[in-house]
Design a protein around this motif. Sequence first.
Motif, PDB file in Angstrom:
ATOM      1  N   SER A  58       6.523 -10.751  10.549  1.00  0.00           N
ATOM      2  CA  SER A  58       5.563 -11.319   9.631  1.00  0.00           C
ATOM      3  C   SER A  58       4.460 -10.753   9.348  1.00  0.00           C
ATOM      4  O   SER A  58       3.544 -11.009   8.476  1.00  0.00           O
ATOM      5  N   CYS A  59       3.980  -9.809  10.188  1.00  0.00           N
ATOM      6  CA  CYS A  59       2.626  -9.113  10.232  1.00  0.00           C
ATOM      7  C   CYS A  59       2.583  -7.570   9.800  1.00  0.00           C
ATOM      8  O   CYS A  59       1.713  -6.802   9.836  1.00  0.00           O
ATOM      9  N   THR A  60       3.917  -7.312   9.727  1.00  0.00           N
ATOM     10  CA  THR A  60       3.949  -5.806   9.541  1.00  0.00           C
ATOM     11  C   THR A  60       3.155  -5.148   8.180  1.00  0.00           C
ATOM     12  O   THR A  60       2.641  -4.150   8.220  1.00  0.00           O
ATOM     13  N   ALA A  65      -1.295  -1.835   6.263  1.00  0.00           N
ATOM     14  CA  ALA A  65      -2.564  -1.637   5.702  1.00  0.00           C
ATOM     15  C   ALA A  65      -3.762  -1.170   6.490  1.00  0.00           C
ATOM     16  O   ALA A  65      -4.351  -0.606   5.936  1.00  0.00           O
ATOM     17  N   ALA A  66      -3.823  -1.908   7.588  1.00  0.00           N
ATOM     18  CA  ALA A  66      -4.872  -1.474   8.622  1.00  0.00           C
ATOM     19  C   ALA A  66      -4.767  -0.102   9.123  1.00  0.00           C
ATOM     20  O   ALA A  66      -5.640   0.726   9.322  1.00  0.00           O
ATOM     21  N   ASP A  86      -3.105   6.684  20.459  1.00  0.00           N
ATOM     22  CA  ASP A  86      -2.365   6.334  21.618  1.00  0.00           C
ATOM     23  C   ASP A  86      -2.298   4.802  21.265  1.00  0.00           C
ATOM     24  O   ASP A  86      -2.537   4.094  20.102  1.00  0.00           O
ATOM     25  N   ILE A  87      -1.416   4.214  22.409  1.00  0.00           N
ATOM     26  CA  ILE A  87      -1.154   2.819  22.374  1.00  0.00           C
ATOM     27  C   ILE A  87      -2.245   1.610  22.377  1.00  0.00           C
ATOM     28  O   ILE A  87      -2.375   0.641  21.635  1.00  0.00           O
ATOM     29  N   LEU A  88      -3.329   2.422  23.047  1.00  0.00           N
ATOM     30  CA  LEU A  88      -4.531   1.477  23.115  1.00  0.00           C
ATOM     31  C   LEU A  88      -5.312   1.537  21.771  1.00  0.00           C
ATOM     32  O   LEU A  88      -5.642   0.484  21.460  1.00  0.00           O
ATOM     33  N   ASP A  89      -5.172   2.469  20.940  1.00  0.00           N
ATOM     34  CA  ASP A  89      -5.624   2.401  19.880  1.00  0.00           C
ATOM     35  C   ASP A  89      -5.063   1.486  18.777  1.00  0.00           C
ATOM     36  O   ASP A  89      -5.719   0.790  17.948  1.00  0.00           O
ATOM     37  N   LEU A  90      -3.566   1.356  18.800  1.00  0.00           N
ATOM     38  CA  LEU A  90      -3.071   0.313  18.096  1.00  0.00           C
ATOM     39  C   LEU A  90      -3.359  -1.217  18.574  1.00  0.00           C
ATOM     40  O   LEU A  90      -3.553  -1.650  17.744  1.00  0.00           O
ATOM     41  N   MET A  91      -3.625  -1.184  20.035  1.00  0.00           N
ATOM     42  CA  MET A  91      -3.830  -2.682  20.414  1.00  0.00           C
ATOM     43  C   MET A  91      -5.369  -2.990  19.811  1.00  0.00           C
ATOM     44  O   MET A  91      -5.753  -4.146  19.386  1.00  0.00           O
ATOM     45  N   ASP A  92      -6.070  -1.888  19.733  1.00  0.00           N
ATOM     46  CA  ASP A  92      -7.426  -2.250  19.328  1.00  0.00           C
ATOM     47  C   ASP A  92      -7.610  -2.631  17.854  1.00  0.00           C
ATOM     48  O   ASP A  92      -8.433  -3.527  17.470  1.00  0.00           O
ATOM     49  N   LEU A  93      -6.734  -2.178  17.004  1.00  0.00           N
ATOM     50  CA  LEU A  93      -6.699  -2.141  15.904  1.00  0.00           C
ATOM     51  C   LEU A  93      -6.091  -3.658  15.435  1.00  0.00           C
ATOM     52  O   LEU A  93      -6.811  -4.468  14.716  1.00  0.00           O
ATOM     53  N   CYS A  94      -5.053  -4.155  16.381  1.00  0.00           N
ATOM     54  CA  CYS A  94      -4.377  -5.456  16.100  1.00  0.00           C
ATOM     55  C   CYS A  94      -5.451  -6.297  16.295  1.00  0.00           C
ATOM     56  O   CYS A  94      -5.769  -7.414  15.675  1.00  0.00           O
ATOM     57  N   ASP A  95      -6.238  -6.262  17.580  1.00  0.00           N
ATOM     58  CA  ASP A  95      -7.457  -7.128  18.057  1.00  0.00           C
ATOM     59  C   ASP A  95      -8.341  -7.286  17.011  1.00  0.00           C
ATOM     60  O   ASP A  95      -8.900  -8.338  16.471  1.00  0.00           O
ATOM     61  N   PRO A 100      -1.426 -10.631  15.745  1.00  0.00           N
ATOM     62  CA  PRO A 100      -0.890 -10.807  17.142  1.00  0.00           C
ATOM     63  C   PRO A 100       0.227  -9.734  17.606  1.00  0.00           C
ATOM     64  O   PRO A 100       0.826  -9.148  16.767  1.00  0.00           O
ATOM     65  N   TYR A 101       0.203  -9.524  18.903  1.00  0.00           N
ATOM     66  CA  TYR A 101       1.124  -8.601  19.467  1.00  0.00           C
ATOM     67  C   TYR A 101       1.511  -8.878  20.885  1.00  0.00           C
ATOM     68  O   TYR A 101       0.764  -9.631  21.557  1.00  0.00           O
TER      69      TYR A 101
END
Length: 119
Positions: A58-60, A65-66, A86-95, A100-101
């Motif tokens: 639901s958040c794809t 877009a981000a 890296d994966i931390l960049d993706l987590m930071d973006l989501c935050d 949610p992730y």
Amino acid sequence: MEELTVAARFESAGDVRKMSVGGAPGAPLVLREEIEGPSVRVAHGADRALLDVRVPASCTGRLLAALGELFGARSLAEFARDEGNDILDLMDLCDREGIPYDFGFIDSNEDAALRRADL
């Protein structure tokens, strides 16, 4: 377990990092980072580590877009192919975007962590 596609493999200073992506329609979008080498031994005391981030289907749209806005990537695979990400960049973006992730981690010593986001 879902099907993931290897998007990129990087080698540097004895470390190997493999980035894989996946996500079927209606299923969470997944980024998996597998790392091994001296950096993992220093950081985790293990030979290998596997990290997963799962974003609900639901958040794809919001995630894509981000990714485009901040990283110029049109897909999660394109994001993963950039060695600077890296994966931390993706987590930071989501935050930052309030996306949610779920986050999971396990290393070759079987140390594990899980942070659920009620997907």
